[in-house]
Design a protein around this motif. Structure first.
Motif, PDB file in Angstrom:
ATOM      1  N   LEU A 144      46.422  21.685  -5.735  1.00  0.00           N
ATOM      2  CA  LEU A 144      46.074  22.175  -3.915  1.00  0.00           C
ATOM      3  C   LEU A 144      44.204  21.956  -4.488  1.00  0.00           C
ATOM      4  N   SER A 145      44.190  21.344  -4.040  1.00  0.00           N
ATOM      5  CA  SER A 145      41.692  20.793  -3.869  1.00  0.00           C
ATOM      6  C   SER A 145      41.398  21.811  -3.541  1.00  0.00           C
ATOM      7  N   HIS A 146      42.263  22.540  -2.747  1.00  0.00           N
ATOM      8  CA  HIS A 146      41.407  23.987  -2.194  1.00  0.00           C
ATOM      9  C   HIS A 146      42.029  24.469  -0.968  1.00  0.00           C
ATOM     10  N   ALA A 147      41.467  25.593  -0.645  1.00  0.00           N
ATOM     11  CA  ALA A 147      42.223  26.983   0.772  1.00  0.00           C
ATOM     12  C   ALA A 147      42.104  25.899   2.187  1.00  0.00           C
ATOM     13  N   ASN A 148      43.138  24.880   2.136  1.00  0.00           N
ATOM     14  CA  ASN A 148      42.914  24.342   4.197  1.00  0.00           C
ATOM     15  C   ASN A 148      44.321  24.164   3.482  1.00  0.00           C
ATOM     16  N   VAL A 167      51.433  24.818 -10.491  1.00  0.00           N
ATOM     17  CA  VAL A 167      50.291  25.121  -9.078  1.00  0.00           C
ATOM     18  C   VAL A 167      49.509  24.797 -10.331  1.00  0.00           C
ATOM     19  N   TYR A 168      48.378  24.361  -9.421  1.00  0.00           N
ATOM     20  CA  TYR A 168      46.933  24.355  -9.897  1.00  0.00           C
ATOM     21  C   TYR A 168      45.971  24.651  -9.270  1.00  0.00           C
ATOM     22  N   VAL A 169      45.186  25.519  -8.353  1.00  0.00           N
ATOM     23  CA  VAL A 169      44.131  25.846  -8.192  1.00  0.00           C
ATOM     24  C   VAL A 169      43.050  26.625  -8.047  1.00  0.00           C
ATOM     25  N   PHE A 173      39.852  29.633  -4.026  1.00  0.00           N
ATOM     26  CA  PHE A 173      41.478  29.998  -3.407  1.00  0.00           C
ATOM     27  C   PHE A 173      41.927  31.069  -3.766  1.00  0.00           C
ATOM     28  N   LEU A 174      41.497  31.453  -5.136  1.00  0.00           N
ATOM     29  CA  LEU A 174      42.200  32.659  -5.710  1.00  0.00           C
ATOM     30  C   LEU A 174      40.841  34.048  -5.016  1.00  0.00           C
ATOM     31  N   ALA A 175      39.989  33.122  -4.635  1.00  0.00           N
ATOM     32  CA  ALA A 175      39.052  34.382  -3.851  1.00  0.00           C
ATOM     33  C   ALA A 175      39.268  34.780  -2.685  1.00  0.00           C
ATOM     34  N   THR A 229      29.199  28.909  -1.874  1.00  0.00           N
ATOM     35  CA  THR A 229      30.920  27.508  -1.078  1.00  0.00           C
ATOM     36  C   THR A 229      31.627  27.431  -0.476  1.00  0.00           C
ATOM     37  N   LYS A 230      31.113  26.131   0.819  1.00  0.00           N
ATOM     38  CA  LYS A 230      31.718  26.084   1.819  1.00  0.00           C
ATOM     39  C   LYS A 230      33.664  26.051   0.837  1.00  0.00           C
ATOM     40  N   THR A 231      34.359  26.332   1.523  1.00  0.00           N
ATOM     41  CA  THR A 231      35.744  26.007   1.502  1.00  0.00           C
ATOM     42  C   THR A 231      35.880  24.295   1.263  1.00  0.00           C
ATOM     43  N   ASN A 232      34.827  23.619   1.930  1.00  0.00           N
ATOM     44  CA  ASN A 232      35.760  22.056   1.374  1.00  0.00           C
ATOM     45  C   ASN A 232      34.800  21.692   0.050  1.00  0.00           C
ATOM     46  N   ASP A 233      33.426  22.090  -0.052  1.00  0.00           N
ATOM     47  CA  ASP A 233      32.674  22.055  -1.211  1.00  0.00           C
ATOM     48  C   ASP A 233      33.983  22.232  -2.447  1.00  0.00           C
TER      49      ASP A 233
END
Length: 357
Positions: A144-148, A167-169, A173-175, A229-233
């Motif tokens: 999972l690339s990020h939390a969107n 599953v890898y994050v 994502f944990l934050a 850092t922004k979620t996307n970045d």
């Protein structure tokens, strides 16, 4: 199993079945026939005329043939997908979201992202049926690339439908999960399904993928890398390699990480196939980044192709002013459906689900 049991019972009945006697009276004098004989007791003689049985069990051999045909059909339906010669990528058409399956010669499967905002329960409606249709019964890694939400809201349905090894994050994502909300619910659901969750950062390599290698290039692994850092970045950027061919998966990184990757890892980001950052959105895509990657094929997982940049060899034209001056084949999942790319020693071959837009 029911058919086999039926065959056993039917075989016994077949062996025991015999003609059923049918009793009928002899014609009487009232019917114009000769008087019936009597033994003095007033009884009317009867004869027994055998006729074919009303019930005759189906031959067990017929049931056996039907059972064998059904078993063969089932075995064919659940057969594992044959491993490709080289790297193979499937960018599923999930609308506004992303789900990219990568396979290698060892038969191992990696799914990068698993979500969409275009459909309710995209895992059940789109992703699971597509994976099953391709013969995929197990995912060795799900990144999972990020939390969107459009990158992870199909995960639970997939994990319920098939085995997911890991599953890898990213750390962020944990934050986000610690802050509550849907990321936390997802991790809780995965715990209930006994699916392990690991954290990746730049410099890590995803294990258990056989002959292919999957290296994480971004985000940096330093302790304060995700601060502010922004979620996307914070998206995980993964480079997958085999036989000299490479795929670059970039999540939703915007211009700052793109610039950092060009500056810090100019050779590492070069790839034959690029899944465009942020669904190819021209407002966050640096044309210099695409030129630095220099892909033969660039893929946009999107439900809105109008926001894609134009290229010198694009599959579709656009009124956008931003132009990428690199010779590549640009395709998007909205226009062309699922996109399959085979990275073979003799070259890169692209096939789209829709023959024409």
């Amino acid at each position: 199993m029911l058919l086999i049991a039926w065959a056993v019972v039917s075989r016994r009945r077949w062996a025991e079945a015999s003609p059923v006697p049918h009793r009928r009276r002899l014609p009487s004098a009232a019917d114009g026939a000769p008087p019936a004989l009597s033994d003095g007791g007033g009884l009317i003689p009867v004869i027994e005329e055998p006729i074919p049985a009303i019930y005759r069990p189906i031959r067990p051999a017929v049931i056996g043939v039907v059972a064998a045909a059904l078993l063969a059909t089932y075995a064919w339906a659940v057969r594992p997908a044959p491993a490709p010669e080289g790297l193979r990528l499937h960018a599923l058409a999930v609308g506004n979201g992303m789900a990219v399956l990568v396979r290698g010669p060892g038969g191992r499967n990696l799914l990068y992202d698993c979500g969409s905002l275009s459909r309710s329960r995209p895992g059940e409606a789109l992703i699971v049926p597509a994976l099953r249709a391709m013969g995929i019964r197990r995912l060795d890694a799900l990144v999972l690339s990020h939390a969107n939400l459009d990158h992870y809201n199909g995960v639970v349905d997939v994990a319920q439908a098939m085995t997911v090894g890991q599953v890898y994050v990213p750390r962020q994502f944990l934050a986000a999960a610690d802050a509550g909300g849907l990321p936390g619910k997802l991790l809780g659901d995965l715990r209930q399904l006994d699916v392990p969750v690991g954290v990746l950062a730049g410099g890590d390599r995803i294990p258990g993928l056989g002959p292919i290698t999957a290296d994480v290039l971004w985000p940096p692994s330093s302790a304060n890398a995700d601060a502010g850092t922004k979620t996307n970045d914070a998206s995980l950027v993964v480079r997958i390699s085999f036989g000299g061919k490479k795929i670059l998966l970039t999540g939703d990184i915007e211009r700052t990480p793109q610039s950092a990757l060009m500056t810090g890892w100019p050779d590492a980001i070069r790839a034959d196939v690029l899944v465009l950052p942020h669904h190819g959105n021209e407002t966050t895509l640096d044309p210099a980044f695409v030129e630095a990657v220099a892909p033969q094929v660039a893929i946009a997982s999107t439900g809105d192709p109008a926001r894609l940049p134009d290229s010198t060899n694009a599959a579709q034209t656009s009124t956008n002013t931003q132009t990428i001056a690199v010779n590549m084949y640009m395709v998007d999942t909205h226009t062309h459906g699922m996109i399959t790319v085979d990275l073979l020693p003799q070259g890169v071959q692209t096939e789209t689900w829709l023959a024409s837009p």
